[in-house]
Design a protein around this motif. Structure first.
Motif, PDB file in Angstrom:
ATOM      1  N   ARG A   1       0.611  -1.135   0.067  1.00  0.00           N
ATOM      2  CA  ARG A   1      -0.023   0.155   0.057  1.00  0.00           C
ATOM      3  C   ARG A   1       0.935   1.191  -0.129  1.00  0.00           C
ATOM      4  NH1 ARG A   1      -4.597   0.000   4.287  1.00  0.00           N
ATOM      5  NH2 ARG A   1      -5.040  -2.147   3.257  1.00  0.00           N
ATOM      6  N   LYS A   2       1.960   1.367   0.981  1.00  0.00           N
ATOM      7  CA  LYS A   2       2.535   2.399   0.820  1.00  0.00           C
ATOM      8  C   LYS A   2       3.604   2.623  -0.350  1.00  0.00           C
ATOM      9  CE  LYS A   2       3.373   3.883   5.898  1.00  0.00           C
ATOM     10  NZ  LYS A   2       4.506   4.167   6.670  1.00  0.00           N
ATOM     11  N   TYR A   3       3.847   1.612  -0.879  1.00  0.00           N
ATOM     12  CA  TYR A   3       4.630   1.590  -2.375  1.00  0.00           C
ATOM     13  C   TYR A   3       3.664   2.334  -3.284  1.00  0.00           C
ATOM     14  CZ  TYR A   3       6.841   0.275  -6.772  1.00  0.00           C
ATOM     15  OH  TYR A   3       7.394   0.452  -7.836  1.00  0.00           O
ATOM     16  N   VAL A   4       2.647   1.909  -3.395  1.00  0.00           N
ATOM     17  CA  VAL A   4       1.527   2.384  -4.380  1.00  0.00           C
ATOM     18  C   VAL A   4       1.449   3.905  -4.279  1.00  0.00           C
ATOM     19  CG1 VAL A   4      -0.979   2.256  -5.346  1.00  0.00           C
ATOM     20  CG2 VAL A   4       0.486   0.239  -4.851  1.00  0.00           C
ATOM     21  N   LEU A   5       1.166   4.087  -2.825  1.00  0.00           N
ATOM     22  CA  LEU A   5       0.787   5.478  -2.579  1.00  0.00           C
ATOM     23  C   LEU A   5       1.962   6.641  -2.848  1.00  0.00           C
ATOM     24  CD1 LEU A   5      -1.014   5.361   1.119  1.00  0.00           C
ATOM     25  CD2 LEU A   5      -2.075   5.961  -1.152  1.00  0.00           C
ATOM     26  N   ALA A   6       3.320   5.891  -2.474  1.00  0.00           N
ATOM     27  CA  ALA A   6       4.484   6.924  -2.834  1.00  0.00           C
ATOM     28  C   ALA A   6       4.606   7.054  -4.479  1.00  0.00           C
ATOM     29  CB  ALA A   6       5.624   6.186  -2.292  1.00  0.00           C
ATOM     30  N   LYS A   7       4.300   6.131  -5.106  1.00  0.00           N
ATOM     31  CA  LYS A   7       4.289   5.907  -6.645  1.00  0.00           C
ATOM     32  C   LYS A   7       3.353   6.978  -6.995  1.00  0.00           C
ATOM     33  CE  LYS A   7       3.821   3.007 -10.461  1.00  0.00           C
ATOM     34  NZ  LYS A   7       5.057   3.158 -11.248  1.00  0.00           N
ATOM     35  N   ARG A   8       2.138   7.188  -6.267  1.00  0.00           N
ATOM     36  CA  ARG A   8       1.247   8.094  -6.687  1.00  0.00           C
ATOM     37  C   ARG A   8       1.354   9.605  -6.173  1.00  0.00           C
ATOM     38  NH1 ARG A   8      -4.947   6.095  -6.274  1.00  0.00           N
ATOM     39  NH2 ARG A   8      -4.908   7.530  -8.150  1.00  0.00           N
ATOM     40  N   GLY A   9       2.654   9.783  -5.511  1.00  0.00           N
ATOM     41  CA  GLY A   9       2.728  10.797  -4.934  1.00  0.00           C
ATOM     42  C   GLY A   9       2.105  11.459  -3.905  1.00  0.00           C
ATOM     43  N   ALA A  10       1.211  10.576  -3.125  1.00  0.00           N
ATOM     44  CA  ALA A  10       0.534  10.880  -2.055  1.00  0.00           C
ATOM     45  C   ALA A  10       1.236  10.952  -0.803  1.00  0.00           C
ATOM     46  CB  ALA A  10      -0.640   9.820  -1.708  1.00  0.00           C
ATOM     47  N   ILE A  11       2.578  10.155  -0.656  1.00  0.00           N
ATOM     48  CA  ILE A  11       3.317  10.399   0.417  1.00  0.00           C
ATOM     49  C   ILE A  11       4.832  10.334  -0.195  1.00  0.00           C
ATOM     50  CG2 ILE A  11       1.920   8.992   2.215  1.00  0.00           C
ATOM     51  CD1 ILE A  11       3.339   6.451   1.610  1.00  0.00           C
ATOM     52  N   GLY A  12       6.052  11.029   0.559  1.00  0.00           N
ATOM     53  CA  GLY A  12       7.369  11.015  -0.004  1.00  0.00           C
ATOM     54  C   GLY A  12       8.020   9.666  -0.046  1.00  0.00           C
ATOM     55  N   SER A  13       7.735   8.879   0.965  1.00  0.00           N
ATOM     56  CA  SER A  13       8.529   7.645   0.897  1.00  0.00           C
ATOM     57  C   SER A  13       7.759   6.504   1.369  1.00  0.00           C
ATOM     58  CB  SER A  13       9.549   7.723   2.102  1.00  0.00           C
ATOM     59  OG  SER A  13      10.199   6.520   2.388  1.00  0.00           O
ATOM     60  N   ALA A  14       7.937   5.412   0.660  1.00  0.00           N
ATOM     61  CA  ALA A  14       7.274   4.232   1.208  1.00  0.00           C
ATOM     62  C   ALA A  14       7.616   3.377   2.334  1.00  0.00           C
ATOM     63  CB  ALA A  14       7.300   3.088   0.106  1.00  0.00           C
ATOM     64  N   ALA A  15       8.524   4.026   3.401  1.00  0.00           N
ATOM     65  CA  ALA A  15       9.216   3.408   4.238  1.00  0.00           C
ATOM     66  C   ALA A  15       8.232   3.078   5.463  1.00  0.00           C
ATOM     67  CB  ALA A  15      10.089   4.424   4.943  1.00  0.00           C
ATOM     68  N   LEU A  16       8.219   1.860   5.998  1.00  0.00           N
ATOM     69  CA  LEU A  16       7.678   1.467   7.375  1.00  0.00           C
ATOM     70  C   LEU A  16       8.714   1.714   8.417  1.00  0.00           C
ATOM     71  CD1 LEU A  16       6.096  -0.258   4.905  1.00  0.00           C
ATOM     72  CD2 LEU A  16       5.555  -1.772   6.718  1.00  0.00           C
ATOM     73  N   ARG A  17       8.119   2.014   9.602  1.00  0.00           N
ATOM     74  CA  ARG A  17       8.939   2.180  10.727  1.00  0.00           C
ATOM     75  C   ARG A  17       9.268   0.837  11.461  1.00  0.00           C
ATOM     76  NH1 ARG A  17       7.600   6.270  15.840  1.00  0.00           N
ATOM     77  NH2 ARG A  17       8.550   7.816  14.536  1.00  0.00           N
ATOM     78  N   ALA A  18      10.425   0.770  11.811  1.00  0.00           N
ATOM     79  CA  ALA A  18      10.912  -0.406  12.136  1.00  0.00           C
ATOM     80  C   ALA A  18       9.990  -0.931  13.574  1.00  0.00           C
ATOM     81  CB  ALA A  18      12.341  -0.396  12.444  1.00  0.00           C
ATOM     82  N   PRO A  19       9.929  -2.206  13.746  1.00  0.00           N
ATOM     83  CA  PRO A  19      10.166  -3.413  12.807  1.00  0.00           C
ATOM     84  C   PRO A  19       9.224  -3.256  11.627  1.00  0.00           C
ATOM     85  CG  PRO A  19       8.805  -4.145  14.647  1.00  0.00           C
ATOM     86  CD  PRO A  19       9.110  -2.752  15.145  1.00  0.00           C
TER      87      PRO A  19
END
Length: 307
Positions: free
Chosen positions: A262-280
């Motif tokens: 989900r975060k990868y897609v949102l980042a690809k669409r420009g909705a968020i700056g990074s697809a990063a998840l917080r550890a872990p």
């Protein structure tokens, strides 16, 4: 705007954006709030399981809630306040309601084992939060391990008036929606029903009497379109649109990987700056990215065919 039992539509479960170094990205948080509403959301739900709420400190949770509520500009924002203890639920719940939240979402801790414990827990939550705080009951046994029977759910509805919405994530659970609506037709108090589980059963849930969706997806416009069309009775068109997105919805259902998708897609669409998840938490492997890209290409092709 506080939540009522008449709430309908799509309340998107928002991601919490992080920088690559793990800090909250407040600029991206503003951007993704705008994105969700631009794509048809009626409201937002923050600090849920897919918002990585357990990875935030109490202070961070308050800061995120304050930022989103302000950015929403009066549109309803439900805040997840689930915690192991009632004191933490009460502290965060009262804080976000003072900020202007529409209501608080609470799920069942895994320690609840019996029907009286489940019923008693939500009565305790209501007393802790106060009579004027609308509660969203998150029924998510796949995650919590706690199964809420129809009888217990009915007792909660009858005896805890602060519960105005069911976030329905039982699976299989379509029959639960049918039985709930049948009980209401016989005189039980009505509550709103918004459905989760990534929207994987969304057309069927609306047909059974759900009022909309409370879930996340990289294309929230799909959720909005399907709910709108199905509610209007155009089930064929709703199903056609849903089916075009279904391969990606299915791919997101992988435990442990869905949020990264989900975060990868949102980042690809420009909705968020990074697809990063917080550890872990890890991002997508190269092979997974290739699979997602293939699904996105096929999805775009199918949507063009549907015009």
């Amino acid at each position: 705007m506080t939540l009522t039992a008449d709430a309908k539509g799509v309340y998107v479960i928002s991601v919490t954006p992080f920088t690559d170094s793990g800090e909250i990205d407040f600029d991206s948080l503003d951007r993704v709030v705008d994105f969700y509403f631009d794509k048809g959301a009626d409201g937002l739900t923050i600090l849920g399981m897919m918002g990585e709420a357990p990875k935030l400190t109490q202070a961070e949770s308050r800061a995120v809630a304050d930022r989103v509520i302000r950015r929403a500009g009066g549109k309803p924002v439900v805040v997840g306040v689930s915690a192991p203890g009632l004191a933490a639920i009460g502290e965060l719940g009262r804080a976000v309601m003072d900020m202007g939240a529409a209501g608080c979402m609470v799920t069942t801790p895994g320690s609840l084992k019996t029907d009286p414990q489940i019923h008693g827990y939500f009565a305790q939550v209501a007393r802790t939060l106060g009579d004027d705080v609308p509660i969203v009951l998150q029924d998510f046994p796949l995650s919590t391990g706690v199964h809420i029977s129809d009888e217990v759910l009915g007792r909660i509805i009858d005896e805890v008036p602060q519960v105005v919405m069911l976030k329905h994530e039982d699976w299989p659970g379509l029959a639960k929606i049918t039985r709930l609506r049948a009980a209401e037709a016989e005189g039980r108090r009505r509550i709103s029903v918004l459905c989760g589980n990534g929207g994987v059963f969304l057309p069927e849930e609306i047909a059974r009497g759900a009022d909309g969706a409370m879930t996340g997806f990289g294309f929230p416009e799909m959720l909005a379109d399907v709910v709108r069309l199905a509610a209007a009775g155009d089930m064929d068109r709703a199903q056609d649109i849903f089916d075009a997105y279904l391969p990606l919805v299915r791919y997101e259902q992988q435990p442990g990987a869905g949020l990264a998708v989900r975060k990868y897609v949102l980042a690809k669409r420009g909705a968020i700056g990074s697809a990063a998840l917080r550890a872990p938490g890890a991002g997508l492997a190269r092979e997974a990215i290739a699979e997602v890209e293939r699904l996105l290409a096929r999805q775009e092709k199918r949507l063009k065919e549907l015009n």
